[in-house]
Design a protein around this motif. Structure first.
Motif, mmCIF file in Angstrom:
data_model
loop_
_atom_site.group_PDB
_atom_site.id
_atom_site.type_symbol
_atom_site.label_atom_id
_atom_site.label_comp_id
_atom_site.label_asym_id
_atom_site.label_seq_id
_atom_site.Cartn_x
_atom_site.Cartn_y
_atom_site.Cartn_z
ATOM 1 N N GLY A 378 49.113 -0.882 32.853
ATOM 2 C CA GLY A 378 49.331 -1.462 31.527
ATOM 3 C C GLY A 378 48.229 -1.101 30.552
ATOM 4 O O GLY A 378 48.485 -0.769 29.382
ATOM 5 N N ILE A 379 46.987 -1.159 30.998
ATOM 6 C CA ILE A 379 45.862 -0.851 30.110
ATOM 7 C C ILE A 379 45.845 0.633 29.753
ATOM 8 O O ILE A 379 45.659 1.003 28.579
ATOM 9 N N ILE A 380 46.051 1.498 30.743
ATOM 10 C CA ILE A 380 46.085 2.938 30.466
ATOM 11 C C ILE A 380 47.183 3.258 29.453
ATOM 12 O O ILE A 380 46.975 4.023 28.503
ATOM 13 N N SER A 381 48.357 2.677 29.636
ATOM 14 C CA SER A 381 49.485 2.966 28.760
ATOM 15 C C SER A 381 49.255 2.452 27.341
ATOM 16 O O SER A 381 49.429 3.186 26.373
ATOM 17 N N ASP A 382 48.850 1.185 27.215
ATOM 18 C CA ASP A 382 48.775 0.593 25.881
ATOM 19 C C ASP A 382 47.558 1.060 25.080
ATOM 20 O O ASP A 382 47.573 0.999 23.853
ATOM 21 N N THR A 383 46.507 1.483 25.762
ATOM 22 C CA THR A 383 45.327 1.992 25.042
ATOM 23 C C THR A 383 45.307 3.515 25.019
ATOM 24 O O THR A 383 44.342 4.106 24.520
ATOM 25 N N VAL A 384 46.385 4.149 25.516
ATOM 26 C CA VAL A 384 46.446 5.612 25.643
ATOM 27 C C VAL A 384 45.178 6.103 26.337
ATOM 28 O O VAL A 384 44.442 6.942 25.845
ATOM 29 N N TYR A 385 44.938 5.525 27.489
ATOM 30 C CA TYR A 385 43.740 5.767 28.296
ATOM 31 C C TYR A 385 42.466 5.652 27.446
ATOM 32 O O TYR A 385 41.648 6.566 27.346
ATOM 33 N N LEU A 386 42.363 4.477 26.808
ATOM 34 C CA LEU A 386 41.172 4.064 26.055
ATOM 35 C C LEU A 386 40.937 4.896 24.799
ATOM 36 O O LEU A 386 39.857 4.794 24.184
ATOM 37 N N LYS A 387 41.931 5.683 24.349
ATOM 38 C CA LYS A 387 41.767 6.485 23.137
ATOM 39 C C LYS A 387 42.259 5.769 21.890
ATOM 40 O O LYS A 387 41.911 6.133 20.770
ATOM 41 N N SER A 388 43.113 4.756 22.063
ATOM 42 C CA SER A 388 43.669 4.045 20.917
ATOM 43 C C SER A 388 42.572 3.289 20.180
ATOM 44 O O SER A 388 41.630 2.764 20.797
ATOM 45 N N PRO A 389 42.651 3.203 18.859
ATOM 46 C CA PRO A 389 41.661 2.435 18.093
ATOM 47 C C PRO A 389 41.694 0.942 18.409
ATOM 48 O O PRO A 389 40.786 0.216 18.002
ATOM 49 N N THR A 390 42.723 0.494 19.108
ATOM 50 C CA THR A 390 42.776 -0.921 19.490
ATOM 51 C C THR A 390 41.899 -1.213 20.703
ATOM 52 O O THR A 390 41.689 -2.364 21.061
ATOM 53 N N THR A 391 41.398 -0.154 21.359
ATOM 54 C CA THR A 391 40.618 -0.321 22.588
ATOM 55 C C THR A 391 39.305 -1.043 22.313
ATOM 56 O O THR A 391 38.620 -0.781 21.322
#
Length: 544
Positions: A378-391
């Protein structure tokens, strides 16, 4: 014990699905007094299916809607009878327990139901036809008739009319000759009649007016039927014999059956417009319980936990009628008012799976490997492996520990996960739009934004016209003012936005236009944190 459903949003993605499953698991550990069931309200994408397969556990059950069902009100503590029980047992239960009907079971399972209607019809038939023939069970006679056997016959069950021997012997003989079938005989200590009954091998003899078998001087040694010494008079013996007949002879086997998942309202209408006092409830072919008219007086309400969303319109259909008891989310807050205080865990992190992970730690609960794999996914998917600005750093720390618990290297797993993305050309454009689709109502406008992740944007440019037509169709179907699709290259951190053609808003977007209805969005990964604020800014501007 309550049943509480734990659900992600419509068009379920990886994060909402795995977080719902993991949170339901946690709640079942820390709150054993209730049962928490993870559910989903839509089809799973390939990535999510693969995550559950890797975790070696089933995905949440699919619920198209969460509405009150028959199963919510069915009585499972029902009173029942075996099919060989005497009718008297049914009559006494119906009267003394004031119940509507009784389910009857044989060796193979459910046999039918009996209510006061079946008992009344049985008694009426005895009076309205010729001499009735009854199906007797020797085992039932001492159950309803005080007394004892002095001879046990060879026949456990037999069909016979009832005849009394309270008459002179010659008249008895005339009456006996008129019968087409040998009767069960109710008689006092009349030697000639008893001897005739023995010699003619009647199926059973009920002797009344005799307190001790020693008073009898009839030889029963050759008799193959049963001889029963009744402890009551002839009239009462005959009445009780009629009620000793097994209940299976009168059960209603034509009563409609209902499934436990059928709608409360539908079955209520069905029952209220019928002659029946209640209905048997089944779970597929297995008997589940019963419902009576009284069970429909008050409509049940389901308890629901919202995960990865907080707005009712994004939830499973029927959620508006449910009792929302908790919210676990990381999105902007637009929840409706609740009647009572509820538990809310809402944090500006990159994934709802991070919040669920933190709840395991808050409650000092161990995280088993299969749950660690799901939350890591879930974390990998929703944060695009921590690349998303929401991370956030909280996501980073959670993912690091979950990787240790799962035994899966996160970078390797992320590459594997994103490589499973289907090429856009292999998918129906409308399905792509609706695969991860969320709606918003702001500034008197209804807006929908879908998002799809791809390995490269080259194929997206070839399908922009197809997506534009699909977006227009979705706008019509869902009666939306503006519909968009964010196509995101997860590896290059680059997106393309395709719009349905809402010109007043499209003209005010800050993004570079690629053609009439598509825009280039470099460094844009997050619908929630990057695209949605710009969309809301535009809506506010054109509304003023």
């Amino acid at each position: 014990m309550k049943t509480i459903y734990v659900s992600g949003h419509k068009n379920p993605d990886m994060d909402c699905t795995v977080a719902s499953h993991a949170y339901a698991y946690l709640k079942n550990q820390i709150d054993p007094d209730n049962t928490y069931i993870p559910i989903r309200c839509g089809a799973l994408n390939d990535q999510t299916k693969a995550a559950f397969k890797k975790a070696d556990c089933p995905s949440p059950a699919l619920y198209r809607e969460l509405i009150p069902t028959v199963g919510d009100i069915a009585r499972k503590d029902y009173i029942s009878l075996p099919s060989n029980a005497p009718i008297l047992d049914a009559l006494e239960l119906l009267y003394t327990r004031n119940i509507s009907f009784i389910p009857v079971f044989n060796f193979d399972g459910f046999d039918g139901t009996v209510s006061i209607n079946e008992v009344s019809a049985y008694l009426v038939r005895q009076s309205s036809t010729g001499r009735p023939v009854y199906s007797f069970s020797s085992e039932n006679i001492p159950e309803v008739l005080p007394g004892q056997f002095i001879v046990r016959g060879t026949g456990a069950t037999f069909d016979a009319p009832i005849m009394t021997g309270a008459m002179p012997f010659d008249i008895y003989l005339k009456r006996m000759k008129r019968l087409e079938q040998k009767p069960i005989l109710v008689v006092g200590n009349r030697r000639k009649i008893l001897e005739h009954a023995v010699n003619n091998q009647l199926p059973a003899i009920i002797i009344t007016g005799v307190e001790d078998s020693a008073e009898l001087d009839t030889d029963f040694s050759s008799f193959q039927g049963s001889v029963y010494l009744s402890g009551t008079d002839s009239a009462e013996s005959i009445r009780l014999l009629r009620l000793s007949v097994p209940v299976h002879t009168i059960v209603n086997r034509n009563q409609p059956r209902v499934g436990k998942d059928e709608s409360f309202e539908d079955v209520k209408r069905q029952l209220m417009s019928s002659e029946f006092r209640g209905l048997p409830v089944f779970d597929d072919e297995e008997f589940y319980g019963i419902v009576t008219r009284r069970r429909f007086i008050e409509k049940p309400v389901k308890d629901l936990i919202l995960v990865d969303h907080n707005e009712i319109h994004q939830s499973v259909p029927g959620a508006k009628e449910a009792n929302i008891v908790e919210i676990i989310d990381h999105h902007r807050f637009g929840a409706e008012k609740t009647n009572t205080p509820i538990y809310i865990a809402s944090k500006p992190v990159g994934s709802s799976s991070t919040i669920v992970y933190q709840h395991f730690r808050m409650n000092f609960e161990d995280i088993p490997r299969h749950i660690a794999i799901l939350l890591q996914s879930g974390i990998i998917s929703d944060t695009v492996y921590l690349k998303s600005p929401t991370t956030t750093e909280e996501d980073v720390r959670a993912l690091k520990e979950l990787s240790i618990l799962s035994g899966l290297d996160s970078e390797t797993y992320a590459t594997e996960m994103f490589s499973q993305l289907k090429a856009l050309k292999e998918r129906n454009p409308k399905d792509v739009v609706l695969g991860d689709f969320k709606t918003y109502h702001q500034f008197n406008k209804d807006v929908g934004i879908g998002q799809v992740e791809v390995m490269n944007l080259e194929e997206a440019s070839e399908m922009i016209s197809n997506f534009h037509e699909a977006l227009k169709a979705v706008s019509r179907d869902k009666q939306l003012d503006w519909t968009m699709l964010l196509i995101t290259d997860v590896m290059k951190e680059h997106s393309v936005l395709v719009s349905s053609g809402y010109t007043p808003a499209e003209k005010k977007l800050i993004y570079s236009s690629m053609d009439e209805h598509s825009f280039d969005l470099p460094h844009i990964l997050s619908r929630k944190k990057q695209l949605l604020p710009e969309v809301l800014r535009v809506l506010e501007e054109i509304s003023s």
